[in-house]
Design a protein around this motif. Structure first.
Motif, PDB file in Angstrom:
ATOM      1  N   UNK A 124      96.608  33.893  84.011  1.00 42.94           N
ATOM      2  CA  UNK A 124      96.477  33.983  85.460  1.00 42.94           C
ATOM      3  C   UNK A 124      96.781  32.646  86.113  1.00 42.94           C
ATOM      4  N   UNK A 125      97.072  32.706  87.411  1.00 41.09           N
ATOM      5  CA  UNK A 125      97.379  31.480  88.145  1.00 41.09           C
ATOM      6  C   UNK A 125      96.133  30.613  88.278  1.00 41.09           C
ATOM      7  N   UNK A 126      96.325  29.304  88.320  1.00 38.96           N
ATOM      8  CA  UNK A 126      95.199  28.386  88.470  1.00 38.96           C
ATOM      9  C   UNK A 126      94.559  28.049  87.141  1.00 38.96           C
ATOM     10  N   UNK A 127      93.556  27.198  87.184  1.00 38.15           N
ATOM     11  CA  UNK A 127      92.881  26.787  85.964  1.00 38.15           C
ATOM     12  C   UNK A 127      91.903  27.866  85.506  1.00 38.15           C
ATOM     13  N   UNK A 128      91.599  27.860  84.219  1.00 33.16           N
ATOM     14  CA  UNK A 128      90.650  28.829  83.683  1.00 33.16           C
ATOM     15  C   UNK A 128      89.274  28.618  84.301  1.00 33.16           C
ATOM     16  N   UNK A 129      88.897  27.361  84.506  1.00 28.08           N
ATOM     17  CA  UNK A 129      87.592  27.080  85.107  1.00 28.08           C
ATOM     18  C   UNK A 129      87.456  27.693  86.485  1.00 28.08           C
ATOM     19  N   UNK A 130      88.507  27.613  87.289  1.00 29.47           N
ATOM     20  CA  UNK A 130      88.475  28.205  88.623  1.00 29.47           C
ATOM     21  C   UNK A 130      88.386  29.725  88.548  1.00 29.47           C
ATOM     22  N   UNK A 131      89.085  30.312  87.575  1.00 31.50           N
ATOM     23  CA  UNK A 131      89.037  31.757  87.406  1.00 31.50           C
ATOM     24  C   UNK A 131      87.640  32.218  87.010  1.00 31.50           C
ATOM     25  N   UNK A 132      86.997  31.481  86.104  1.00 33.49           N
ATOM     26  CA  UNK A 132      85.646  31.840  85.675  1.00 33.49           C
ATOM     27  C   UNK A 132      84.674  31.725  86.848  1.00 33.49           C
ATOM     28  N   UNK A 133      84.779  30.670  87.635  1.00 39.57           N
ATOM     29  CA  UNK A 133      83.898  30.493  88.795  1.00 39.57           C
ATOM     30  C   UNK A 133      84.059  31.644  89.778  1.00 39.57           C
TER      31      UNK A 133
END
Length: 204
Positions: A124-133
């Motif tokens: 997915x687009x963006x960082x994994x950390x941002x996706x998890x948040x």
């Protein structure tokens, strides 16, 4: 009627029509398509844990197709809604054929979903950390998150599991699927919840 031509043994012997492959059959193949089967299994388990009406939110159309099949095959399909971020004619037609209630997701309806399916986080687009948040934000207790990511380099599975744990989620079940080779490294699939972990469930 279209002629069915069997593929060779190297191609798993899957029937294809002269103008398109039989995708329903392809989805069941192993090991390349084990990810589809694993996500479906985790979604089925999450829906079975819920005794009342359920709402499933999907963040991409790929997982929504899996969810339609799982919901349609379940015992409480009439009481389960499927929310999708992008409502397409193809998904509407598929849901109608399978008698699955489908609607477009909003931020608020998604946050109230019983189950959230977010496969392939590393794609997915963006960082994994941002996706998890984003996935964790505003979720009610007992909501189940089903997610996956590849084991390709750099392998971020351990770090991603730590992010869910830091956000107060507990793992209900995990598994690795696919072929572990330099070309097909396989995938990690997990179910998370903020509610108490049932005694009958755990990591695998």
């Amino acid at each position: 009627m279209l002629e069915h031509v069997p593929m060779s043994g190297a191609e798993h012997g899957v029937p294809i029509t002269v103008d398109r492959p039989d995708y329903a059959t392809l989805w069941g193949l192993s090991p390349r398509f084990d990810l589809v089967t694993a996500i479906g299994k985790h979604l089925r388990r999450a829906l079975d844990r819920n005794s009342g009406p359920a709402t499933v939110a999907c963040y991409d159309n790929w997982s929504a197709r899996i969810a339609i099949e799982v919901i349609a095959a379940g015992p409480r399909s009439a009481g389960t809604w499927l929310l999708v971020v992008e409502l397409t004619d193809e998904l509407l037609a598929r849901a109608e054929r399978r008698h699955v209630m489908l609607t477009e997701a909003t931020t608020e309806t998604s946050k109230r979903a019983t189950v959230v399916v977010a496969p392939r986080l590393d794609g997915l687009a963006g960082t994994v950390g941002a996706q998890v948040s984003t996935l964790c934000e505003g979720r009610a207790d007992h909501c189940t998150l089903v997610w996956s990511m590849s084991h390709c380099w750099p392998d971020r599975v351990a770090a991603t599991r730590a992010l869910f744990k830091a956000d107060g989620f507990h793992e209900l079940a995990t598994e690795s699927v696919g072929v572990v080779t330099p070309w097909l490294p396989g995938w990690f699939v997990a179910s998370e919840t903020r509610g108490p972990v049932p005694h009958s469930e755990g990591t695998t």
